[in-house]
Design a protein around this motif. Structure first.
Motif, short mmCIF file in Angstrom:
data_model
loop_
_atom_site.label_atom_id
_atom_site.label_comp_id
_atom_site.label_asym_id
_atom_site.label_seq_id
_atom_site.Cartn_x
_atom_site.Cartn_y
_atom_site.Cartn_z
N THR A 195 -14.25 8.56 9.20
CA THR A 195 -14.41 9.15 10.54
C THR A 195 -13.08 9.23 11.27
OG1 THR A 195 -16.65 8.24 10.69
CG2 THR A 195 -15.61 8.94 12.75
N VAL A 196 -12.30 8.15 11.23
CA VAL A 196 -10.99 8.13 11.91
C VAL A 196 -10.03 9.12 11.26
CG1 VAL A 196 -8.96 6.73 12.42
CG2 VAL A 196 -11.25 5.77 12.72
N ASN A 197 -9.99 9.13 9.92
CA ASN A 197 -9.05 10.01 9.23
C ASN A 197 -9.36 11.48 9.45
OD1 ASN A 197 -7.08 8.35 7.71
ND2 ASN A 197 -8.91 7.46 6.78
N GLU A 198 -10.64 11.80 9.63
CA GLU A 198 -11.01 13.19 9.87
C GLU A 198 -10.58 13.69 11.25
OE1 GLU A 198 -15.18 13.35 9.18
OE2 GLU A 198 -14.97 13.65 7.00
N MET A 199 -10.20 12.77 12.11
CA MET A 199 -9.73 13.15 13.45
C MET A 199 -8.34 13.79 13.40
SD MET A 199 -10.95 9.72 15.49
CE MET A 199 -10.06 10.20 16.99
N ASP A 226 -6.44 12.45 2.38
CA ASP A 226 -7.26 12.18 3.58
C ASP A 226 -7.24 10.72 4.00
OD1 ASP A 226 -7.95 14.83 3.76
OD2 ASP A 226 -9.86 14.61 2.69
N GLN A 227 -7.28 9.80 3.02
CA GLN A 227 -7.38 8.37 3.36
C GLN A 227 -6.12 7.80 4.00
OE1 GLN A 227 -7.59 9.70 0.29
NE2 GLN A 227 -6.93 8.28 -1.32
N TYR A 228 -5.02 8.57 3.95
CA TYR A 228 -3.77 8.05 4.51
C TYR A 228 -3.33 8.76 5.79
CZ TYR A 228 -3.57 5.79 -0.01
OH TYR A 228 -3.88 5.04 -1.11
N LYS A 229 -4.16 9.69 6.28
CA LYS A 229 -3.77 10.46 7.47
C LYS A 229 -3.53 9.55 8.68
CE LYS A 229 -6.20 14.80 6.44
NZ LYS A 229 -7.34 15.66 6.87
N SER A 230 -4.48 8.66 8.95
CA SER A 230 -4.36 7.79 10.12
C SER A 230 -3.16 6.87 10.02
CB SER A 230 -5.64 6.96 10.27
OG SER A 230 -5.51 6.02 11.30
N LEU A 231 -2.99 6.24 8.87
CA LEU A 231 -1.87 5.31 8.68
C LEU A 231 -0.53 6.03 8.76
CD1 LEU A 231 -3.28 3.15 5.73
CD2 LEU A 231 -3.19 2.57 8.15
N TYR A 232 -0.46 7.21 8.17
CA TYR A 232 0.79 7.96 8.18
C TYR A 232 1.17 8.39 9.59
CZ TYR A 232 4.21 11.61 7.14
OH TYR A 232 5.35 12.38 7.11
N ASN A 233 0.19 8.79 10.39
CA ASN A 233 0.48 9.19 11.76
C ASN A 233 0.87 8.01 12.65
OD1 ASN A 233 -0.15 12.22 12.61
ND2 ASN A 233 -1.51 11.69 10.91
N SER A 234 0.50 6.79 12.22
CA SER A 234 0.89 5.60 12.97
C SER A 234 2.31 5.16 12.63
CB SER A 234 -0.08 4.45 12.66
OG SER A 234 -1.38 4.79 13.05
N ASN A 235 2.71 5.41 11.38
CA ASN A 235 4.05 5.01 10.94
C ASN A 235 4.51 5.97 9.85
OD1 ASN A 235 6.36 3.82 9.94
ND2 ASN A 235 5.50 1.75 9.84
N LYS A 236 5.47 6.80 10.17
CA LYS A 236 5.92 7.85 9.25
C LYS A 236 6.72 7.30 8.07
CE LYS A 236 4.38 11.42 11.62
NZ LYS A 236 3.37 12.36 11.11
N THR A 237 7.01 5.99 8.06
CA THR A 237 7.71 5.43 6.90
C THR A 237 6.75 5.00 5.80
OG1 THR A 237 7.77 3.14 7.72
CG2 THR A 237 9.57 4.59 8.40
N LEU A 238 5.44 5.12 6.05
CA LEU A 238 4.46 4.84 5.01
C LEU A 238 4.56 5.90 3.93
CD1 LEU A 238 1.71 3.22 4.26
CD2 LEU A 238 0.62 5.30 5.11
N ILE A 239 4.62 5.49 2.66
CA ILE A 239 4.70 6.48 1.57
C ILE A 239 3.60 6.28 0.54
CG2 ILE A 239 7.15 6.98 1.83
CD1 ILE A 239 5.96 4.81 -1.05
N GLY A 240 2.77 5.22 0.68
CA GLY A 240 1.71 5.04 -0.29
C GLY A 240 1.05 3.68 -0.19
N TRP A 241 0.29 3.33 -1.23
CA TRP A 241 -0.46 2.07 -1.25
C TRP A 241 -0.47 1.53 -2.67
CZ3 TRP A 241 -2.92 0.26 3.31
CH2 TRP A 241 -3.62 -0.93 3.16
N LEU A 242 -0.26 0.21 -2.80
CA LEU A 242 -0.25 -0.45 -4.11
C LEU A 242 -1.40 -1.44 -4.19
CD1 LEU A 242 1.50 -0.81 -6.77
CD2 LEU A 242 2.41 -2.86 -5.66
N ASN A 243 -2.12 -1.40 -5.30
CA ASN A 243 -3.24 -2.31 -5.48
C ASN A 243 -3.34 -2.75 -6.94
OD1 ASN A 243 -6.38 -2.25 -6.47
ND2 ASN A 243 -6.11 -3.43 -4.62
N ILE A 244 -3.50 -4.07 -7.15
CA ILE A 244 -3.82 -4.61 -8.47
C ILE A 244 -5.16 -5.32 -8.31
CG2 ILE A 244 -3.11 -6.10 -10.36
CD1 ILE A 244 -0.24 -5.78 -9.48
#
Length: 358
Positions: free
Chosen positions: A145-149, A170-188
């Motif tokens: 819902t937030v990302n679709e905004m 789509d899943q990174y729209k909100s985070l990217y708009n909060s901080n433009k230095t975000l370039i991705g996500w790492l998960n193990i």
């Protein structure tokens, strides 16, 4: 010499000066150094200093544990005495001067205990803050819902003669708009490693700042400034602190155990524009070499300009690897390298290299 190297040299000088002035094998000297670190009278700016700080903290804990063990031993002796009858007590009469000295010592010990408790509280708070921040960002990532905004974020890049359009997932729209230095996500999966990945032109910034741009000793995971998620080369290199709390890459060195590797063969790294699954190839230890030293410097491997060069890099890493995973890469494959500090040697590094499979 870079600003970071200068700061690092200063930290090494401070550490050498401390070791000359204090005998860290003695409890009173150890407590004195610890108190100065916590009061800010002594401070460091680089990973060398942070490791020294952690070493002092660890020795304090070991000293406290030894005292507790000693107390348990005395209690056992006391119980044994009660079984066989009371021993005669020796009455000690202290002079006023001796009483004053004893009070002063008790005050110093009490003050030191308060400082230690404060440091431990701060350490716990930092760890809690990392968890809270990561959880908040993970919730935003999953909140459709937030990302679709947010409107679609697109960028055009040249790929040889071709111009392609990249779109922020789509899943990174909100985070990217909060901080433009975000370039991705790492998960193990099934590990503590589940963090956003940042990038700036200054590779030192996220050593001391979190993903909210706040000063934080935990830092953040960050992609080397030489890497480009818009036009990827051969290898992405991601750095993170090896925190004693296990945060960031504090658990990465568990890959030294083959049994652990077998349960965590896959690594997920999404850039802003593309999801990716990687399979672990090599696990090895290395260190930071001098600039003019001839050696395999994995942290300078970003792109292979030929198949021969690529295979040369693979041979170097295969020779260093702690075990054989059976995974091989060919020229044209894309790699992911995770790097953190290794405390087994000075300027040591622990490295995990994976090949993209999806």
């Amino acid at each position: 010499m870079s600003a970071y190297q200068s700061q690092r040299e200063e930290d090494l000088k401070k550490i050498n000066s401390i070791r000359k002035e204090y005998d860290l094998s003695k409890k009173e000297d150890l407590l004195a150094v610890y108190a100065k670190l916590q009061s800010g009278e002594i401070s460091f700016q680089t990973d060398v200093g942070n490791r020294f700080d952690d070493t002092v903290y660890k020795r304090i804990q070991e000293s406290q544990q030894a005292e507790e063990d000693k107390g348990d031993h005395k209690q056992a002796e006391h119980s044994e005495t009660k079984k066989h009858g009371r021993r005669s007590r020796k009455v000690v009469v202290l002079t006023k001067k001796e009483m004053g000295i004893r009070r002063a010592i008790l005050f110093v010990l009490f003050a030191t205990a308060v400082i230690c408790l404060g440091y431990f509280g701060l350490y716990c708070y930092d760890s809690w803050k990392v968890d809270q921040n990561s959880s908040r960002m993970a919730r935003l990532k999953e909140n459709t819902t937030v990302n679709e905004m947010y409107a679609d974020e697109e960028v055009e890049v040249s790929d040889g003669d071709e111009v392609k359009t990249l779109k922020v997932l789509d899943q990174y729209k909100s985070l990217y708009n909060s901080n433009k230095t975000l370039i991705g996500w790492l998960n193990i999966a099934d590990t503590i490693i589940d963090y956003p990945v940042m990038q700036t032109e200054d590779n030192e910034f996220y050593l001391t700042h979190n993903s909210n741009l706040e000063e934080d000793r935990n830092g953040a995971l960050f992609l080397d400034s030489h890497c480009d998620i818009k036009n990827p080369g051969t290898n992405f290199i991601i750095y993170g602190h090896n925190m004693k709390s296990g945060k960031m890459f504090g658990s990465l060195d568990r890959y030294a155990d083959y049994a652990y590797y077998e349960k965590h063969k896959e690594i997920r790294f999404d850039t802003l524009y593309e999801e990716g699954i990687y399979e672990v190839m090599y696990v090895f230890r290395s260190h930071v070499y001098k600039q003019d030293e001839v050696a395999f410097k994995y942290y300078q491997f970003f792109d292979a300009n030929s198949e021969e060069e690529f295979q040369s890099y693979m041979k170097e890493m295969d020779a260093l690897s702690l075990y054989d995973t059976g995974v091989e890469a060919a020229y044209g494959d894309h790699l992911l390298t995770l790097s953190t500090c290794d405390y087994e040697e000075q300027d040591g590094r622990f490295v995990v290299v994976a090949k993209r499979v999806k």
